[in-house]
Design a protein around this motif. Structure first.
Motif, PDB file in Angstrom:
ATOM      1  N   ASP A  58       1.505  32.241  -2.283  1.00 29.27           N
ATOM      2  CA  ASP A  58       0.482  32.994  -3.024  1.00 29.27           C
ATOM      3  C   ASP A  58      -0.768  32.144  -3.239  1.00 29.27           C
ATOM      4  O   ASP A  58      -1.899  32.635  -3.138  1.00 29.27           O
ATOM      5  N   GLU A  59      -0.557  30.871  -3.549  1.00 22.19           N
ATOM      6  CA  GLU A  59      -1.680  29.958  -3.745  1.00 22.19           C
ATOM      7  C   GLU A  59      -2.530  29.857  -2.474  1.00 22.19           C
ATOM      8  O   GLU A  59      -3.771  29.951  -2.521  1.00 22.19           O
ATOM      9  N   ALA A  60      -1.869  29.675  -1.345  1.00 19.07           N
ATOM     10  CA  ALA A  60      -2.589  29.553  -0.079  1.00 19.07           C
ATOM     11  C   ALA A  60      -3.272  30.859   0.301  1.00 19.07           C
ATOM     12  O   ALA A  60      -4.408  30.859   0.803  1.00 19.07           O
ATOM     13  N   LEU A 282       2.115  25.445   2.917  1.00 18.15           N
ATOM     14  CA  LEU A 282       1.904  24.992   4.292  1.00 18.15           C
ATOM     15  C   LEU A 282       2.160  26.123   5.287  1.00 18.15           C
ATOM     16  O   LEU A 282       1.419  26.274   6.276  1.00 18.15           O
ATOM     17  N   THR A 283       3.175  26.925   5.055  1.00 20.13           N
ATOM     18  CA  THR A 283       3.507  28.016   5.966  1.00 20.13           C
ATOM     19  C   THR A 283       2.357  29.003   6.108  1.00 20.13           C
ATOM     20  O   THR A 283       2.015  29.427   7.217  1.00 20.13           O
ATOM     21  N   GLY A 305      -5.080  22.023   4.091  1.00 21.19           N
ATOM     22  CA  GLY A 305      -5.642  22.167   2.751  1.00 21.19           C
ATOM     23  C   GLY A 305      -5.375  20.970   1.868  1.00 21.19           C
ATOM     24  O   GLY A 305      -5.605  19.825   2.244  1.00 21.19           O
ATOM     25  N   ARG A 306      -4.849  21.226   0.679  1.00 25.99           N
ATOM     26  CA  ARG A 306      -4.615  20.162  -0.300  1.00 25.99           C
ATOM     27  C   ARG A 306      -3.523  19.185   0.126  1.00 25.99           C
ATOM     28  O   ARG A 306      -3.390  18.102  -0.452  1.00 25.99           O
TER      29      ARG A 306
END
Length: 335
Positions: A58-60, A282-283, A305-306
């Motif tokens: 959800d974050e990604a 990551l996914t 990303g992070r």
């Protein structure tokens, strides 16, 4: 005529608005227009492990401005996974990201999705290589197995009987781990003996029942190794209720949040895992960049990303090494 002029003006304004739209306002797929739709499948959607993965996903998805679909069986069910993938294929999602319960069974459905132009990544548990583009690997099978086996040996002074509780006897990733666990056992620990392996269907209560049966069947059992997340607290509860805290050690792959109390009580000695939120994060990053053409076959590194730059081994993007949670550090983690 006035009505026609009004409609023409509205259409012109809409075109101008679209032309002036900031590229940062949405993610686009490889064809360059629409917002990406990524479908994420767990082995079982009620499993706390996959709920934690979804939090990272959800974050990604929010970060990348992609639409995320999340669906899977209530309990591990290869046939249900196939059914959901068929539905996503018909729907025409851009990417399917699947944690595969049955490697062979799911590969046919995933290959069909790829034939329709849908990108496919797997995570947590792989399909056949020709059924997906990349595997997002939480850690290498050897790394997971060696960490578990070495920790079991440390806790038992490298001798005595132990048993394994797995999710199912068809789970591709767990079968791979077991293969490497047995290889490590044969190579380094000749005085230890694996006496039995029992499935729990990814259910804590069934894991508890299986652990109780194992302790009854093998009175000299020194350790239970649980290699799916619900099995770790299930085995711990069985040991606690049997009054064998400390006498029968418990280790396994699980979430700190589900095992914290057992670790502090001394029932569970070690929990081995990776940061599950990071696996989900990551996914989705890999899925989006695969669809956008930014992640390509043959790449040796990937910037996620992070998470920064990660290694790609063949067609596997590796999150990192397993981590051991114990009484000294488990309170530092909230997932």
């Amino acid at each position: 005529m006035k009505r026609f002029l009004s409609l023409a003006l509205c259409a012109s304004l809409a075109i101008l608005s679209a032309c002036n739209k900031s590229p940062e306002s949405g993610s686009s797929n490889a064809s360059g227009g629409k917002k990406l739709t990524i479908a994420l499948m767990p082995k079982s959607k009620g499993n706390a492990y996959f709920i934690s993965c979804k939090a990272g996903a959800d974050e990604a998805a929010k970060e990348l401005n992609v639409d995320l679909l999340f669906d899977g069986p209530t309990d591990p069910d290869p046939a249900k996974q196939n059914e959901i993938i068929e539905n996503w294929t018909t729907l025409g999602v851009d990417v399917i990201a699947a944690a595969c319960e049955n490697k062979e069974g799911i590969s046919t459905a995933l290959k069909k999705a790829r034939s329709k132009g849908i990108k496919v990544v797997t995570y947590d548990s792989d399909a056949n290589p020709d059924a997906r583009d990349f595997f997002v690997n939480q850690a290498t099978p050897e790394g997971i197995a060696e960490t578990l086996m070495d920790e079991a040996a440390r806790l038992t002074d490298s001798e005595g009987e132990f048993a394994i509780i797995t999710a199912s006897l068809t789970a591709a990733n767990m079968n791979e781990w077991r293969k490497h666990i047995e290889a490590r056992l044969a190579e380094k620990y000749p005085k230890m003996k694996l006496v039995d392996t029992k499935p729990c269907d990814d259910l804590k209560d069934k894991a508890q029942a299986e652990a109780t049966n194992l302790m009854s069947a093998y009175p000299n059992l020194k350790l239970i190794m649980a290699i799916c997340s619900p099995a770790v607290p299930g085995a711990a509860e069985a040991v606690k209720q049997a009054g064998k805290t400390g006498a029968v050690k418990v280790i396994g792959l699980g979430l700190p949040s589900e095992n914290r109390k057992y670790v502090h009580e001394g029932v569970t000695q070690s929990v081995v895992l990776w940061k599950t939120k990071d696996l989900g994060y990551l996914t989705i990053h890999a899925a989006a960049d695969l669809a956008n053409g930014q992640l390509k076959p043959g790449a040796k590194e990937y910037n996620a990303g992070r998470l920064g730059t990660l290694k790609i081994e063949g067609d596997s993007i590796v999150l990192g090494k397993p981590f051991i949670f114990n009484k000294d550090n488990i309170d530092q983690f909230d997932f």
